[in-house]
Design a protein around this motif. Structure first.
Motif, PDB file in Angstrom:
ATOM      1  N   LEU A 205     102.004  24.986  29.562  1.00  0.00           N
ATOM      2  CA  LEU A 205     103.020  25.822  28.917  1.00  0.00           C
ATOM      3  C   LEU A 205     102.968  27.260  29.423  1.00  0.00           C
ATOM      4  O   LEU A 205     104.002  27.907  29.589  1.00  0.00           O
ATOM      5  CB  LEU A 205     102.818  25.806  27.401  1.00  0.00           C
ATOM      6  CG  LEU A 205     103.247  24.546  26.652  1.00  0.00           C
ATOM      7  CD1 LEU A 205     102.796  24.612  25.191  1.00  0.00           C
ATOM      8  CD2 LEU A 205     104.768  24.373  26.717  1.00  0.00           C
ATOM      9  N   TYR A 206     101.758  27.756  29.693  1.00  0.00           N
ATOM     10  CA  TYR A 206     101.598  29.151  30.097  1.00  0.00           C
ATOM     11  C   TYR A 206     102.232  29.436  31.455  1.00  0.00           C
ATOM     12  O   TYR A 206     102.491  30.595  31.782  1.00  0.00           O
ATOM     13  CB  TYR A 206     100.118  29.526  30.120  1.00  0.00           C
ATOM     14  CG  TYR A 206      99.890  31.016  30.211  1.00  0.00           C
ATOM     15  CD1 TYR A 206     100.203  31.843  29.131  1.00  0.00           C
ATOM     16  CD2 TYR A 206      99.388  31.601  31.371  1.00  0.00           C
ATOM     17  CE1 TYR A 206     100.006  33.210  29.211  1.00  0.00           C
ATOM     18  CE2 TYR A 206      99.184  32.968  31.458  1.00  0.00           C
ATOM     19  CZ  TYR A 206      99.502  33.765  30.369  1.00  0.00           C
ATOM     20  OH  TYR A 206      99.305  35.133  30.446  1.00  0.00           O
ATOM     21  N   HIS A 207     102.504  28.409  32.246  1.00  0.00           N
ATOM     22  CA  HIS A 207     103.217  28.624  33.509  1.00  0.00           C
ATOM     23  C   HIS A 207     104.684  28.985  33.261  1.00  0.00           C
ATOM     24  O   HIS A 207     105.353  29.537  34.138  1.00  0.00           O
ATOM     25  CB  HIS A 207     103.112  27.387  34.395  1.00  0.00           C
ATOM     26  CG  HIS A 207     101.779  27.249  35.077  1.00  0.00           C
ATOM     27  ND1 HIS A 207     100.636  26.863  34.399  1.00  0.00           N
ATOM     28  CD2 HIS A 207     101.401  27.467  36.359  1.00  0.00           C
ATOM     29  CE1 HIS A 207      99.608  26.840  35.250  1.00  0.00           C
ATOM     30  NE2 HIS A 207     100.049  27.201  36.432  1.00  0.00           N
ATOM     31  N   MET A 208     105.174  28.617  32.092  1.00  0.00           N
ATOM     32  CA  MET A 208     106.487  29.033  31.594  1.00  0.00           C
ATOM     33  C   MET A 208     107.649  28.687  32.517  1.00  0.00           C
ATOM     34  O   MET A 208     108.620  29.434  32.630  1.00  0.00           O
ATOM     35  CB  MET A 208     106.494  30.535  31.277  1.00  0.00           C
ATOM     36  CG  MET A 208     105.504  30.893  30.189  1.00  0.00           C
ATOM     37  SD  MET A 208     105.613  32.591  29.626  1.00  0.00           S
ATOM     38  CE  MET A 208     104.200  32.673  28.538  1.00  0.00           C
ATOM     39  N   CYS A 314     106.698  29.767  24.599  1.00  0.00           N
ATOM     40  CA  CYS A 314     106.729  29.236  25.967  1.00  0.00           C
ATOM     41  C   CYS A 314     107.949  28.356  26.200  1.00  0.00           C
ATOM     42  O   CYS A 314     108.585  28.434  27.266  1.00  0.00           O
ATOM     43  CB  CYS A 314     105.462  28.442  26.253  1.00  0.00           C
ATOM     44  SG  CYS A 314     103.949  29.422  26.289  1.00  0.00           S
ATOM     45  N   ILE A 315     108.295  27.529  25.212  1.00  0.00           N
ATOM     46  CA  ILE A 315     109.450  26.637  25.362  1.00  0.00           C
ATOM     47  C   ILE A 315     110.740  27.431  25.496  1.00  0.00           C
ATOM     48  O   ILE A 315     111.615  27.087  26.303  1.00  0.00           O
ATOM     49  CB  ILE A 315     109.535  25.654  24.170  1.00  0.00           C
ATOM     50  CG1 ILE A 315     108.374  24.649  24.250  1.00  0.00           C
ATOM     51  CG2 ILE A 315     110.867  24.919  24.155  1.00  0.00           C
ATOM     52  CD1 ILE A 315     108.228  23.773  23.029  1.00  0.00           C
ATOM     53  N   ILE A 316     110.873  28.498  24.725  1.00  0.00           N
ATOM     54  CA  ILE A 316     112.072  29.342  24.818  1.00  0.00           C
ATOM     55  C   ILE A 316     112.208  29.921  26.222  1.00  0.00           C
ATOM     56  O   ILE A 316     113.298  29.930  26.816  1.00  0.00           O
ATOM     57  CB  ILE A 316     112.023  30.476  23.770  1.00  0.00           C
ATOM     58  CG1 ILE A 316     112.230  29.908  22.364  1.00  0.00           C
ATOM     59  CG2 ILE A 316     113.084  31.540  24.064  1.00  0.00           C
ATOM     60  CD1 ILE A 316     111.997  30.907  21.255  1.00  0.00           C
ATOM     61  N   ILE A 317     111.102  30.405  26.774  1.00  0.00           N
ATOM     62  CA  ILE A 317     111.145  30.962  28.132  1.00  0.00           C
ATOM     63  C   ILE A 317     111.428  29.862  29.152  1.00  0.00           C
ATOM     64  O   ILE A 317     112.219  30.065  30.095  1.00  0.00           O
ATOM     65  CB  ILE A 317     109.822  31.675  28.473  1.00  0.00           C
ATOM     66  CG1 ILE A 317     109.652  32.914  27.588  1.00  0.00           C
ATOM     67  CG2 ILE A 317     109.789  32.071  29.946  1.00  0.00           C
ATOM     68  CD1 ILE A 317     108.403  33.707  27.862  1.00  0.00           C
ATOM     69  N   ILE A 318     110.825  28.687  28.981  1.00  0.00           N
ATOM     70  CA  ILE A 318     111.076  27.573  29.899  1.00  0.00           C
ATOM     71  C   ILE A 318     112.542  27.174  29.889  1.00  0.00           C
ATOM     72  O   ILE A 318     113.161  26.956  30.941  1.00  0.00           O
ATOM     73  CB  ILE A 318     110.191  26.360  29.529  1.00  0.00           C
ATOM     74  CG1 ILE A 318     108.716  26.668  29.852  1.00  0.00           C
ATOM     75  CG2 ILE A 318     110.647  25.100  30.277  1.00  0.00           C
ATOM     76  CD1 ILE A 318     107.744  25.605  29.370  1.00  0.00           C
ATOM     77  N   VAL A 319     113.124  27.098  28.695  1.00  0.00           N
ATOM     78  CA  VAL A 319     114.537  26.753  28.568  1.00  0.00           C
ATOM     79  C   VAL A 319     115.415  27.818  29.221  1.00  0.00           C
ATOM     80  O   VAL A 319     116.382  27.517  29.939  1.00  0.00           O
ATOM     81  CB  VAL A 319     114.936  26.572  27.097  1.00  0.00           C
ATOM     82  CG1 VAL A 319     116.450  26.422  26.954  1.00  0.00           C
ATOM     83  CG2 VAL A 319     114.233  25.355  26.497  1.00  0.00           C
TER      84      VAL A 319
END
Length: 325
Positions: A205-208, A314-319
């Protein structure tokens, strides 16, 4: 692989029994949910402050010194300063008062065993990356455009020497300290499997970004297992360096249409996957997990403020990266 060496790693895990560890932790007033929540909040704080720092610095430089962000060293210098000067100190300060988990003596790996683990890591990375690539492809079809891969873009568009210095040397050391030393030392008292999953998925997750999430999580879980069995991060630092160095070195060769690299790359990937799977299957019975004596419900690992906050962030940034990156 050396069979005796594998058995040594699996049996020499802790000097004390799990019951003794549990009784000691009870005397120290260790509350599993509070510990896991605090670790999650520390991960969130590390990610949030790091991202905020990058946005602020990038905004200031873009406005007043626009030529600096255009240099081929800027992104790696900013990332290095962020992870070393911001991320690591923030995480350490927030988890340092959590007592470390009891663990056994350090176990020394033979070279043959280490190389076997490396092949398992390489095979797992390529196989999981293939799965992640399929997911990215399907999403790109729905989106109607390619999915952004910030790490790939950064490695492709920046100075090779500086890229190699950060990706293959600096990042593995700092990330192993954060995710496989500090984090695991706080969580391993709750059992190997929860500690491995929390460490590995948090690392992914931290790789975002979606492109790296799958294979980074898989590698993070394997690295965590190695640390739990050897009680040292020195092997995972080297493994991490080797994995990152391969990607950093192959990319410019393939991008420059180096035909030798283009031919050798798929051969190496296929070989690593096959050999990695064979080694895993042949030695699967030697894989042993230490179980915790803590009466913890599985939901505690996920349904706590720290884990939820970090995951959502993290999920918000990934999205966002997936849609607008």
């Amino acid at each position: 692989m050396d069979q005796n060496n594998i058995e040594m790693i699996d049996t020499e895990l802790y000097d004390q029994s799990s019951d003794q560890n549990y009784e000691y932790d009870m005397e120290q007033g260790i509350d599993p949910k509070k510990v896991i929540t605090r670790v999650g909040l520390a991960l969130f704080a590390m990610g949030f402050v790091s991202q905020l720092f990058q946005v602020v610095i990038n905004t200031i430089l873009t406005r007043f010194l626009p030529e600096v962000p255009e240099t081929n060293w800027y992104i790696w210098l900013l990332t290095s300063v962020t992870i070393i000067g911001i991320g690591l100190p923030v995480f350490y300060l927030l988890v340092r008062k959590i007592p470390d988990s009891p663990k056994g003596e350090k176990v020394k790996l033979k070279i043959s065993h280490f190389l076997g683990i490396f092949l398992v890591c390489a095979g797992a990375m390529y196989l999981s990356n293939l799965f992640g690539t399929i997911i990215n492809f399907l999403i790109s079809l729905l989106k109607g455009d390619d999915i952004a891969n910030p790490a790939l873009d950064a490695m492709s568009n920046n100075n090779f020497a500086i890229t190699f210095l950060y990706v293959a040397l600096i990042a593995p050391i700092v990330e192993e300290i954060i995710f496989r030393k500090l984090l695991l030392e706080k969580l391993r008292r709750f059992g190997d499997i929860p500690a491995m999953l929390l460490s590995g998925i948090a690392f992914g997750l931290y790789h975002m970004n979606l492109a790296q999430f799958v294979y980074a999580s898989v590698l993070g879980i394997i690295f965590a297992y190695v640390v739990l069995k050897t009680n040292t991060i020195k092997y995972t630092i080297v493994l991490h360096m080797m994995i990152n160095a391969m990607g950093t070195s192959f990319l410019p060769l393939v991008s420059d249409q180096n035909y030798i690299a283009i031919i050798l790359m798929p051969i190496w990937v296929f070989t690593a996957i096959i050999v990695g799977i064979l080694l895993f299957v042949l030695n699967r019975k030697q894989i042993v997990f230490h179980k915790s004596s803590y009466p913890i419900q599985k939901s505690v690992y996920i349904l706590n403020a720290g884990t939820i906050l970090f995951s959502l962030f993290c999920i918000i940034i990934i999205v966002a990266v997936t849609i607008w990156g």
